[in-house]
Design an enzyme around this catalytic site. Structure first.
Site, PDB file in Angstrom:
ATOM      1  N   SER A 122      -7.827  -3.250  -0.600  1.00 56.57           N
ATOM      2  CA  SER A 122      -7.154  -3.347   0.692  1.00 56.57           C
ATOM      3  C   SER A 122      -7.966  -2.649   1.769  1.00 56.57           C
ATOM      4  O   SER A 122      -8.620  -1.634   1.512  1.00 56.57           O
ATOM      5  CB  SER A 122      -5.772  -2.695   0.593  1.00 56.57           C
ATOM      6  OG  SER A 122      -5.198  -2.499   1.861  1.00 56.57           O
ATOM      7  N   TYR A 146      -0.258   4.505  -1.612  1.00 59.96           N
ATOM      8  CA  TYR A 146      -0.681   3.139  -1.939  1.00 59.96           C
ATOM      9  C   TYR A 146      -2.173   2.954  -1.672  1.00 59.96           C
ATOM     10  O   TYR A 146      -2.931   2.500  -2.537  1.00 59.96           O
ATOM     11  CB  TYR A 146       0.119   2.116  -1.126  1.00 59.96           C
ATOM     12  CG  TYR A 146      -0.544   0.765  -1.064  1.00 59.96           C
ATOM     13  CD1 TYR A 146      -0.546  -0.071  -2.191  1.00 59.96           C
ATOM     14  CD2 TYR A 146      -1.198   0.330   0.081  1.00 59.96           C
ATOM     15  CE1 TYR A 146      -1.188  -1.306  -2.157  1.00 59.96           C
ATOM     16  CE2 TYR A 146      -1.827  -0.901   0.121  1.00 59.96           C
ATOM     17  CZ  TYR A 146      -1.825  -1.713  -0.993  1.00 59.96           C
ATOM     18  OH  TYR A 146      -2.466  -2.926  -0.964  1.00 59.96           O
ATOM     19  N   LYS A 150      -5.567   2.344  -4.308  1.00 57.35           N
ATOM     20  CA  LYS A 150      -6.596   1.303  -4.227  1.00 57.35           C
ATOM     21  C   LYS A 150      -7.996   1.911  -4.181  1.00 57.35           C
ATOM     22  O   LYS A 150      -8.925   1.452  -4.859  1.00 57.35           O
ATOM     23  CB  LYS A 150      -6.355   0.416  -3.000  1.00 57.35           C
ATOM     24  CG  LYS A 150      -5.101  -0.436  -3.077  1.00 57.35           C
ATOM     25  CD  LYS A 150      -5.183  -1.459  -4.200  1.00 57.35           C
ATOM     26  CE  LYS A 150      -4.026  -2.420  -4.191  1.00 57.35           C
ATOM     27  NZ  LYS A 150      -4.090  -3.411  -5.293  1.00 57.35           N
TER      28      LYS A 150
END
Length: 332
Positions: A122, A146, A150
């Site tokens: 991302s 989050y 990643k």
């Protein structure tokens, strides 16, 4: 074509939004595919023409059996939780699944002779960018659990590349949106927090109003700017990344976006054009942590993968509107 590209692609999270579009793109490219999904958030009916194994990526025995039974030679790894707010409230869920689960998955795949991984990363790994457009050399500064999950998996893949024969492509998505052009699959708005499905929901259900968070940013119309990429283009990037690895490409991270920034109001204007009526919305205060403007520099993706986005914001909105409208009579 190499032996690797003749084998089967294991797609974890292949019953999800981007995963299911990628499965279709791989099948259209002539690849054999097996989907591996817990179906916690994915939908079985989104997997149109590939076998599906229902399971957890941390189930080493089931992953190994799936790889061996289907002759898997490459992995596309989507399976992850992705709600930024939830990640800050329940971080352990993200560490266990997104990070530890990825390690278990990679270990099982390596033991089965699978050493090519395309990872669903991302642009959030860069946090709030200092400069736009964003290049692959921008600092890695996650601003949520989050995003950190990643970034950690990207680093884990890097070190697997140093300690084994694994090679990987981490695709750093910008804002995926839209639906398949044949109207077969799209983004289920049930759990989505993304602008396009939320705008469609407000427009089509007529029982709510969209919130536009902040109109006082330093942008032409005062709203935040993002890079919206059609999910079909994003799916194609995964096909190209597997081809890159299958023909000897080295481990790399690649930004996947259009290079065009669109504001929140741009998206609402396009939606009004497609629908013939305005999206009902209210102005709300800014949200903490929202970057003012972020969009990709796509040059490296074109140079490295031979990939370039083909569809603009109008195509994204048109396909999304057609799909969401078609779902109104669905019993889901």
């Amino acid at each position: 074509m190499t032996q690797t590209l003749d084998g089967t692609v294991l797609v974890t999270g292949g019953a999800g939004y981007i995963g299911s579009h990628t499965v279709r793109a791989l099948r259209a490219a002539g690849r054999d595919v097996v989907v591996y999904d817990s179906l916690e958030l994915g939908r079985r009916e989104a997997v149109v023409d590939a076998p599906i194994v229902v399971g957890d990526i941390r189930d080493n025995d089931l992953v190994t059996a799936t790889c061996n039974e289907h002759g898997v030679t490459q992995l596309v790894h989507f399976a992850a939780y992705k709600a930024v707010g939830e990640s800050m409230e329940t971080p352990s869920k993200y560490w266990r699944n997104n990070v530890a689960g990825s390690v278990e998955l990679i270990e099982a795949c390596l033991a089965s002779g699978v050493n090519h991984v395309v990872f669903s990363s991302s642009c959030s790994v860069n946090g709030t960018p200092e400069v736009v457009p964003v290049t692959e050399t921008a600092p890695i500064r996650p601003e949520s659990v989050y995003a950190e999950s990643k970034a950690m998996v990207e680093r884990i893949l890097h070190w697997y590349g140093q300690t084994s024969d694994l090679r990987s492509v981490s695709l750093r998505y910008f804002n995926a949106a839209g639906a398949s052009f044949d109207g077969r699959i799209g983004e289920d708005w049930t759990h989505s927090q993304n602008l396009v499905p939320l705008a469609m929901k407000a427009l089509l259900l007529r029982d709510r109003r969209l919130k536009v968070f902040g109109t006082d940013y330093d942008t032409p119309d005062g709203t935040c700017i993002r890079d919206y990429i059609h999910v079909a283009d994003l799916a194609d990037a995964h096909v190209k990344a597997l081809e890159y690895l299958g023909t000897g490409g080295d481990t790399v991270a690649v930004n996947v976006g259009t290079g065009v920034g669109s504001s929140v109001l741009d998206v609402l204007d396009e939606t009004a054009r497609a629908a013939g009526e305005q999206v009902p919305y209210d102005i709300a205060p800014r949200r903490a942590g929202d970057p003012v403007s972020t969009y990709a520099d796509p040059a490296f993706a074109e140079k490295t993968l031979g990939w370039k986005a083909q569809h603009d914001l109008a195509a994204i909105v048109d396909s999304a509107y057609a799909w969401h409208k078609s779902q109104l009579n669905d019993d889901r």
